[in-house]
Write a protein that holds these residues in place. Structure first.
Motif: not given
Length: 308
Positions: A54-62
């Motif tokens: 979760y922390t490594l994924l781009p914020e746009g995916l959240r």
């Protein structure tokens, strides 16, 4: 009545998470008679790996849970699988023909190593770390008498995934070529080898399936409770092992039923039995002892047959 139904639902959710972990215990023991006490830590590592994903994924995916949740689940399950393969290859395989006490002690050592590794990687993990609730949070409410029964979306998700996962796993073991190889290896490893089965590959696949389910359980657990810590591996590992023994270790159906039974006992005993929540573990292990006294093979296990 509303309180009773609410506790039953809570018990089913708790039991569903335990059942997913217990499947790994029962599969590994069914194949090589190894009690893998490190399996609870694999569940814990899966939860922390999902958090790291979760922390490594781009914020746009959240903002897109239907992308984020599968990626977190994949991250948690993938790390758990790689870890399980390494454990099997370097910790358990060299001791496969050793006395049973040796791999048991090794499993305890691996459990401590994994717990300390996560603690060092996440310095604040000894306390609860926040876990994102990536699944849409909605709650269904039902009026029962003068009270209200509430069940959340993540609770429904855990129960559905646990039941469906157990059915798929049972179908795979019953009908697939690898499933037949697993059953043959569990029955007689040497004869299975003579029939063309590769025991090493079969055992690795067993570890992979169990670890994937544990990683999945870790992700769902974090999503439901929105907090994880390094202690959850030990506690849920004990619960899962107890569920596997209660249901009949080596039995897929037994692991699932055992998980749900323990979940229901924990919530109902905390509400209705003497001692409350402080004594819920006492009632769980009292039931386990009672079952083993009258049915040593567990609820759905088969009596051990001694060959002449």
């Amino acid at each position: 009545m509303a309180t009773l139904l609410q506790q039953l639902l809570n018990g089913l959710v708790f039991g569903a998470a335990i059942a997913l972990i217990a499947l790994g215990y029962t599969m590994v023991y069914g194949i090589i008679q190894l009690i893998n006490f490190a399996h609870g830590e694999v569940f814990m590592v899966g939860a922390f790996s999902a958090l790291a994903t979760y922390t490594l994924l781009p914020e746009g995916l959240r903002d897109h849970w239907y992308i984020l949740l599968p990626l977190m689940t994949l991250g948690g399950a993938l790390v758990a699988v790689v870890l399980a393969v390494i454990m099997e290859r370097f910790a358990y395989r060299p001791l496969r023909n050793a006395p049973r006490l040796a791999p048991l002690i090794t499993a305890l050592g691996v459990s401590v190593i994994l717990k300390e590794a996560v603690r060092l990687f996440y310095p604040g993990a000894t306390a609860a770390l926040p876990f994102p609730r990536v699944f849409p949070d909605f709650r269904l409410q039902f009026s029962v008498g003068d009270g209200v029964v509430v069940i959340g979306s993540t609770a429904i998700l855990i129960i559905v995934v646990s039941v469906v996962g157990a059915i798929v796993l049972q179908t795979y073991i019953s009908r697939s070529r690898m499933g037949r190889a697993m059953r043959a290896t569990a029955q007689d490893r040497d004869t299975a080898r003579l029939m063309g089965v590769n025991p090493n590959r079969t055992i690795v696949v067993t570890f992979v399936l169990g670890a994937a389910l544990a990683g999945l359980a870790g992700t769902l657990y974090g999503t439901h409770l929105t907090a994880i810590d390094t202690e959850l591996g030990f506690m849920y590992g004990i619960f899962a092992f107890t569920a596997a023994v209660l249901g009949g270790i080596g039995s897929i159906k037994g692991a699932v039923v055992g998980g749900f039974v323990i979940g229901l006992i924990k919530t109902l005993s905390g509400q209705y039995l003497p001692g409350g929540i402080a004594y819920d573990l006492v009632w769980i292990f009292a039931l386990l002892i009672l079952v083993l006294v009258f049915r040593p093979q567990g609820l759905f296990g088969e009596p051990e047959r001694v060959r002449a």
